[in-house]
Design a protein around this motif. Sequence first.
Motif, short mmCIF file in Angstrom:
data_model
loop_
_atom_site.label_atom_id
_atom_site.label_comp_id
_atom_site.label_asym_id
_atom_site.label_seq_id
_atom_site.Cartn_x
_atom_site.Cartn_y
_atom_site.Cartn_z
N ARG A 90 -0.63 6.41 7.96
CA ARG A 90 -1.55 5.37 7.62
C ARG A 90 -1.83 5.41 6.07
NH1 ARG A 90 -6.62 6.73 11.01
NH2 ARG A 90 -7.47 5.21 9.90
N MET A 91 -1.50 6.55 5.45
CA MET A 91 -1.82 6.67 4.09
C MET A 91 -0.71 6.16 3.31
SD MET A 91 -4.02 8.09 1.99
CE MET A 91 -3.86 6.98 0.43
N VAL A 92 0.56 6.18 3.81
CA VAL A 92 1.73 5.44 3.26
C VAL A 92 1.26 4.03 3.26
CG1 VAL A 92 4.16 5.15 3.71
CG2 VAL A 92 3.21 7.38 4.08
N GLU A 93 1.01 3.51 4.30
CA GLU A 93 0.71 1.95 4.46
C GLU A 93 -0.41 1.53 3.34
OE1 GLU A 93 2.67 0.12 5.88
OE2 GLU A 93 3.71 1.77 6.83
N GLY A 128 -1.43 0.10 -3.85
CA GLY A 128 -0.75 0.83 -4.96
C GLY A 128 -1.55 2.09 -5.13
N SER A 129 -1.15 2.77 -6.33
CA SER A 129 -1.70 3.93 -6.73
C SER A 129 -2.86 4.06 -7.57
CB SER A 129 -0.54 4.72 -7.11
OG SER A 129 -0.19 3.88 -8.58
N LEU A 157 -2.05 21.84 4.15
CA LEU A 157 -0.72 21.30 3.27
C LEU A 157 -0.81 19.78 3.39
CD1 LEU A 157 1.82 23.91 4.73
CD2 LEU A 157 0.77 23.73 2.44
N ALA A 158 -1.85 19.15 3.79
CA ALA A 158 -1.90 17.71 3.84
C ALA A 158 -1.30 16.87 2.64
CB ALA A 158 -3.29 17.16 4.49
N VAL A 159 -1.77 17.54 1.59
CA VAL A 159 -1.25 16.77 0.32
C VAL A 159 0.05 16.82 0.13
CG1 VAL A 159 -1.61 16.64 -2.10
CG2 VAL A 159 -3.73 16.92 -0.65
N PRO A 160 0.72 17.74 0.19
CA PRO A 160 2.33 17.83 -0.16
C PRO A 160 2.88 17.31 0.88
CG PRO A 160 1.45 19.98 -0.02
CD PRO A 160 0.18 19.37 0.00
N LYS A 161 2.68 17.27 2.11
CA LYS A 161 3.10 16.64 3.42
C LYS A 161 3.03 15.23 2.99
CE LYS A 161 2.51 20.14 6.94
NZ LYS A 161 1.59 20.42 8.16
N THR A 162 2.07 14.63 2.72
CA THR A 162 1.89 13.12 2.62
C THR A 162 2.62 12.54 1.48
OG1 THR A 162 -0.58 13.37 3.40
CG2 THR A 162 0.02 11.52 2.37
N ALA A 163 2.75 13.59 0.34
CA ALA A 163 3.59 12.93 -0.51
C ALA A 163 5.03 12.99 -0.37
CB ALA A 163 3.41 14.22 -1.81
N ASN A 164 5.55 13.93 0.43
CA ASN A 164 6.94 13.91 1.08
C ASN A 164 7.20 12.57 1.95
OD1 ASN A 164 7.48 16.30 -0.34
ND2 ASN A 164 7.05 17.50 1.26
N LEU A 165 5.97 12.34 2.77
CA LEU A 165 6.14 11.44 3.77
C LEU A 165 6.35 9.81 2.87
CD1 LEU A 165 6.36 10.75 6.62
CD2 LEU A 165 4.04 10.13 6.49
N MET A 166 5.53 9.92 1.88
CA MET A 166 5.34 8.75 0.97
C MET A 166 6.81 8.56 0.25
SD MET A 166 1.93 8.63 -1.29
CE MET A 166 0.51 9.03 -0.88
N LEU A 167 7.38 9.91 -0.25
CA LEU A 167 8.82 9.54 -0.86
C LEU A 167 9.76 8.92 0.12
CD1 LEU A 167 8.68 12.64 -3.01
CD2 LEU A 167 8.39 10.27 -4.01
N GLU A 168 9.75 9.56 1.46
CA GLU A 168 10.64 9.18 2.34
C GLU A 168 10.58 7.73 2.68
OE1 GLU A 168 10.13 13.73 4.49
OE2 GLU A 168 10.01 11.76 5.64
N ASN A 169 9.20 7.22 2.60
CA ASN A 169 9.15 5.62 3.03
C ASN A 169 8.99 4.68 1.95
OD1 ASN A 169 8.24 5.43 5.86
ND2 ASN A 169 7.94 7.57 5.33
N GLY A 170 9.86 5.13 0.72
CA GLY A 170 10.25 4.29 -0.47
C GLY A 170 9.29 4.19 -1.44
N ASP A 210 4.04 6.56 -8.19
CA ASP A 210 2.82 6.26 -7.39
C ASP A 210 2.54 7.82 -6.76
OD1 ASP A 210 2.55 3.83 -7.95
OD2 ASP A 210 3.90 2.91 -6.43
N VAL A 211 3.24 8.41 -6.30
CA VAL A 211 2.83 9.72 -5.61
C VAL A 211 2.55 10.64 -6.41
CG1 VAL A 211 4.11 11.72 -4.48
CG2 VAL A 211 4.95 9.49 -3.73
N GLU A 212 2.98 10.72 -7.67
CA GLU A 212 2.28 11.45 -8.79
C GLU A 212 0.95 11.00 -8.95
OE1 GLU A 212 4.28 11.91 -12.63
OE2 GLU A 212 2.74 13.14 -13.48
N LEU A 213 0.52 9.86 -9.08
CA LEU A 213 -0.63 9.65 -9.45
C LEU A 213 -1.51 9.97 -8.20
CD1 LEU A 213 -0.02 5.91 -11.00
CD2 LEU A 213 -1.29 7.88 -11.86
N THR A 214 -1.21 9.55 -7.02
CA THR A 214 -2.07 9.76 -5.96
C THR A 214 -2.46 11.20 -5.25
OG1 THR A 214 -0.23 9.16 -4.32
CG2 THR A 214 -1.80 7.32 -4.87
N CYS A 215 -1.42 11.97 -5.80
CA CYS A 215 -1.50 13.37 -5.15
C CYS A 215 -1.63 14.35 -6.28
CB CYS A 215 -0.13 13.75 -4.41
SG CYS A 215 -0.04 12.74 -2.95
#
Length: 301
Positions: free
Chosen positions: A204-207, A213-214, A231-244, A249-254
């Motif tokens: 849901r965070m990825v969406e 945007g970020s 580990l929710a922040v690093p895990k979500t960052a990885n999921l964001m990267l995997e989803n394009g 944007d990952v750096e800004l949000t996390c």
Amino acid sequence: MSESKTPMYIDPHIHMFSRTTDDYQAMREAGVVAVIEPAFWIGQPRTTSGAFLDYFSTLIGWERFRASQFGIRHYCTMGLNSKEANNESLAEQVLEMLPRFLGKEGVVAVGEIGFDEITAAEEKAFRAQLEMAKEWDMPVMIHTPHRDKNRGTSRSMDVCEEHGINPSKVVIDHNNEETCKEVLDRGFWCAFTIYPKTKMGNMRMVEIVKKYGSEHIIVDSSADWGMSDALAVPKTANLMLENGISRSDVELTCYRNALTAYGQSGQIRESDWLNPSQVDRTQLFEGNSILRGQSAAKIIE
Ligand SMILES: [Zn+2]
């Protein structure tokens, strides 16, 4: 993050007081370089102001030391949480004590404050603490209620505006798909708590980042004594990267948005953790170490 080998993350809302050394270790390995620990409700009501005094002292003392032993920089926010604001005589004593802690090193905001059941007593303590934030020129971290989320979120922003607080100094936390747009439109920082299964699931965070945007969006774990994930922040960052989602944007949000928002306190800066010194586990805090008979081997970051 994009320029360094290892990604760096900040978890800007996590209650390490309730977490274990395993969490610290895993967080550091996953790239968490700094945490912000808001003063909060510890699961059962405190009965004396002394309990708050000791708790606030732990946040700027022992817990900060514990984090340092795992190579993580620890900051905190100070405030009377909304739930315990309903004990009005105790609330008064805590509010009186708070200014003593607002000027301490590493205190980056007044928080987490706001509404729980949206009562008159909560509003009174909320407003008193917004005035303190103004007086001390500090950022504010707002906890939005789990029930009646939309109304509580709008109302929290109304109250901030009534006190003339600049939205750019306020982080509204525990948002969801329904509250996000209004928070961003009104110029506040919009934080999301990634709880496993409840609140924000990772996808849901990825969406949300895909949609909004970020800018002004912050990801945190709010991990505490309940079912939550340190580990929710690093895990979500990885999921964001995997989803394009892009690295920037990952750096800004996390990482960077939290630094910008809470950096307005002058108490948290990137140089605090770039070029870290070796962790020395022979160090003591008021005579205590985190060791339990293990060898005091240094770890190299
Ligand atoms: Zn919290």
